[in-house]
Design a protein around this motif. Structure first.
Motif, PDB file in Angstrom:
ATOM      1  N   LEU A 148       1.015  -1.220  -0.242  1.00  0.00           N
ATOM      2  CA  LEU A 148      -0.054   0.192   0.184  1.00  0.00           C
ATOM      3  C   LEU A 148       0.670   0.859   0.023  1.00  0.00           C
ATOM      4  O   LEU A 148       0.637   2.526  -1.123  1.00  0.00           O
ATOM      5  CB  LEU A 148      -1.133   0.284   1.123  1.00  0.00           C
ATOM      6  N   PRO A 149       1.845   1.187   0.996  1.00  0.00           N
ATOM      7  CA  PRO A 149       2.415   2.520   0.793  1.00  0.00           C
ATOM      8  C   PRO A 149       3.388   2.946  -0.271  1.00  0.00           C
ATOM      9  O   PRO A 149       3.959   3.788  -1.060  1.00  0.00           O
ATOM     10  CB  PRO A 149       3.701   2.656   1.969  1.00  0.00           C
ATOM     11  N   TRP A 150       4.157   1.533  -1.245  1.00  0.00           N
ATOM     12  CA  TRP A 150       4.053   1.733  -2.715  1.00  0.00           C
ATOM     13  C   TRP A 150       3.898   2.195  -3.416  1.00  0.00           C
ATOM     14  O   TRP A 150       4.026   3.113  -4.465  1.00  0.00           O
ATOM     15  CB  TRP A 150       4.750   0.269  -3.231  1.00  0.00           C
ATOM     16  N   VAL A 151       2.390   1.691  -3.582  1.00  0.00           N
ATOM     17  CA  VAL A 151       1.288   2.017  -4.348  1.00  0.00           C
ATOM     18  C   VAL A 151       1.506   3.940  -4.379  1.00  0.00           C
ATOM     19  O   VAL A 151       1.012   4.762  -5.124  1.00  0.00           O
ATOM     20  CB  VAL A 151       0.026   1.439  -4.069  1.00  0.00           C
ATOM     21  N   LEU A 152       0.613   4.464  -2.761  1.00  0.00           N
ATOM     22  CA  LEU A 152       0.713   5.744  -3.311  1.00  0.00           C
ATOM     23  C   LEU A 152       2.155   6.588  -3.620  1.00  0.00           C
ATOM     24  O   LEU A 152       1.677   7.780  -3.307  1.00  0.00           O
ATOM     25  CB  LEU A 152       0.780   5.882  -1.243  1.00  0.00           C
ATOM     26  N   GLN A 153       3.239   5.955  -3.258  1.00  0.00           N
ATOM     27  CA  GLN A 153       4.307   6.789  -3.688  1.00  0.00           C
ATOM     28  C   GLN A 153       4.481   7.056  -5.413  1.00  0.00           C
ATOM     29  O   GLN A 153       4.611   7.729  -6.213  1.00  0.00           O
ATOM     30  CB  GLN A 153       5.652   6.208  -3.215  1.00  0.00           C
ATOM     31  N   ARG A 154       3.115   6.448  -6.055  1.00  0.00           N
ATOM     32  CA  ARG A 154       2.769   5.869  -7.375  1.00  0.00           C
ATOM     33  C   ARG A 154       1.932   6.129  -8.259  1.00  0.00           C
ATOM     34  O   ARG A 154       1.253   5.950  -8.832  1.00  0.00           O
ATOM     35  CB  ARG A 154       3.177   4.517  -8.096  1.00  0.00           C
ATOM     36  N   LEU A 155       0.853   7.228  -7.275  1.00  0.00           N
ATOM     37  CA  LEU A 155      -0.504   7.466  -7.312  1.00  0.00           C
ATOM     38  C   LEU A 155      -0.540   7.740  -9.426  1.00  0.00           C
ATOM     39  O   LEU A 155      -1.727   8.065  -9.708  1.00  0.00           O
ATOM     40  CB  LEU A 155      -1.307   8.469  -6.979  1.00  0.00           C
ATOM     41  N   ASP A 156       0.716   8.966  -9.923  1.00  0.00           N
ATOM     42  CA  ASP A 156       0.706   9.433 -10.553  1.00  0.00           C
ATOM     43  C   ASP A 156       0.630   8.594 -11.899  1.00  0.00           C
ATOM     44  O   ASP A 156       1.073   8.784 -12.856  1.00  0.00           O
ATOM     45  CB  ASP A 156       1.735  10.565 -11.253  1.00  0.00           C
ATOM     46  N   GLU A 157       1.346   7.414 -11.571  1.00  0.00           N
ATOM     47  CA  GLU A 157       1.646   5.789 -12.441  1.00  0.00           C
ATOM     48  C   GLU A 157       0.471   5.362 -12.916  1.00  0.00           C
ATOM     49  O   GLU A 157      -0.851   5.154 -12.371  1.00  0.00           O
ATOM     50  CB  GLU A 157       2.774   4.791 -12.225  1.00  0.00           C
ATOM     51  N   PRO A 158      -0.203   4.790 -14.315  1.00  0.00           N
ATOM     52  CA  PRO A 158      -0.965   4.142 -14.778  1.00  0.00           C
ATOM     53  C   PRO A 158      -1.192   2.698 -14.210  1.00  0.00           C
ATOM     54  O   PRO A 158      -1.055   1.125 -15.113  1.00  0.00           O
ATOM     55  CB  PRO A 158      -0.526   4.245 -16.187  1.00  0.00           C
TER      56      PRO A 158
END
Length: 325
Positions: free
Chosen positions: A213-223
């Motif tokens: 989850l933290p990994w995803v939150l650092q990449r919300l600008d990615e598809p």
């Protein structure tokens, strides 16, 4: 300093009263300084449930408040005290924002503050509220109703939803979410009304998604896709979906969309970035896509949301200053 006054008399429900005290009366200057100035206002020593309380000031002090909170009224079969009704009406006439928790709506209705407006209360008492006050449009299916200067909530936990909504209006999304985490409650629950609230990230812990989850939150600008998330987590898409349901209560895609919307809310509140820029920063791609998902989820377009939460003026950083993703 925003002054919140809690109106109390004999016969109030102690849960809603204590809830308001915890949210607005706690010292949270480490989050926002100044926080709220909080005053307990009553006609004298009052009995609430099994407790005896000594107010800070009389009911006439409600007229000095910016926001007046009316907790639940225990005996809805009886008319609320005239002195309480008069004091709440006078506070509203003096310019206060007035909010009722649970059956506190009966006090607002008796004061005439709900005439011609939509309102709610605990589902068990909506029929009685509508019967006794036919000029009020009672909605039994929502958590709370915000009419601007007059707000009403449904029962018990929905009172917390309204209190967090007020904090969000006054201090923004990020602060409201931190307050919710402190109280170990979610800033968002599904309801019949679109609310200016978002689903929080689960607290760090020993669960299968703790690193993902933290990994995803650092990449919300990615598809990102479900396949991307499953690959990162080292599990199948089906296995990932089961863990997401257990940890977040929803699907991976819905959780991801909610986090994109949450980030968009923060950027709309805290920066002067254009909707196009925010769409890119949240992985929505285009402003059209962002507007469609934002309006469906939040209930209003991004531009309207930004105007609503900029009722107070603070310096606005650039997107690169505030966005570390």
């Amino acid at each position: 300093m925003h002054h919140v006054a809690l109106a109390v008399t004999d016969g109030m429900l102690h849960f809603e009263l204590a809830l308001a005290c915890e949210v607005f009366g706690s010292d949270l200057t480490h989050l926002v300084d100044p926080w709220y100035r909080f005053t307990l206002c009553g006609p004298g020593p009052v009995t609430v449930g099994r407790f005896r309380m000594e107010p800070d000031a009389g009911l006439d002090a409600l007229t000095t408040a910016d926001t007046v909170i009316v907790p639940g009224w225990a005996d809805v079969d009886q008319d609320p005290p005239a002195e309480l009704v008069d004091a709440v009406r006078a506070a509203h006439e003096a310019g206060a924002r007035v909010a009722s928790l649970c059956t506190g709506a009966f006090v607002l209705a008796a004061a005439g503050l709900l005439d011609g407006w939509r309102a709610t209360t605990h589902w068990a008492h909506t029929s009685e509220l509508a019967r006794r006050h036919p000029r009020v449009t009672v909605d039994p299916d929502v958590l709370y109703v915000d009419n601007g200067s007059v707000l009403t909530s449904a029962g018990k936990a929905a009172a917390m939803d309204l209190c967090l909504h007020l904090v969000r209006l006054d201090h923004g999304t990020r602060v409201a979410n931190v307050v919710a985490r402190r109280l170990v409650v979610p800033p968002h629950r599904e309801g019949g009304q679109a609310q200016f609230v978002t689903t929080p990230v689960p607290e760090p812990g020993n669960h299968p998604l703790a690193e993902l989850l933290p990994w995803v939150l650092q990449r919300l600008d990615e598809p990102l896709t479900v396949e991307h998330l499953a690959q990162r987590a080292g599990m199948s898409s089906r296995h990932l979906a089961r863990h997401f349901k257990a940890v977040t209560g929803t699907t991976p895609l819905q959780w991801l969309l909610t986090q994109r919307i949450r980030h968009a809310q923060e950027l709309l509140e805290g920066t002067d970035a254009t909707v196009d820029t925010i769409a890119a920063a949240t992985g929505m791609g285009t402003a059209t896509t962002l507007r469609r998902h934002f309006s469906r989820t939040v209930g209003v377009p991004p531009d309207t949301y930004r105007r609503t939460f900029r009722s107070y003026e603070t310096p606005r950083p650039t997107l690169t200053d505030t966005d570390g993703r």
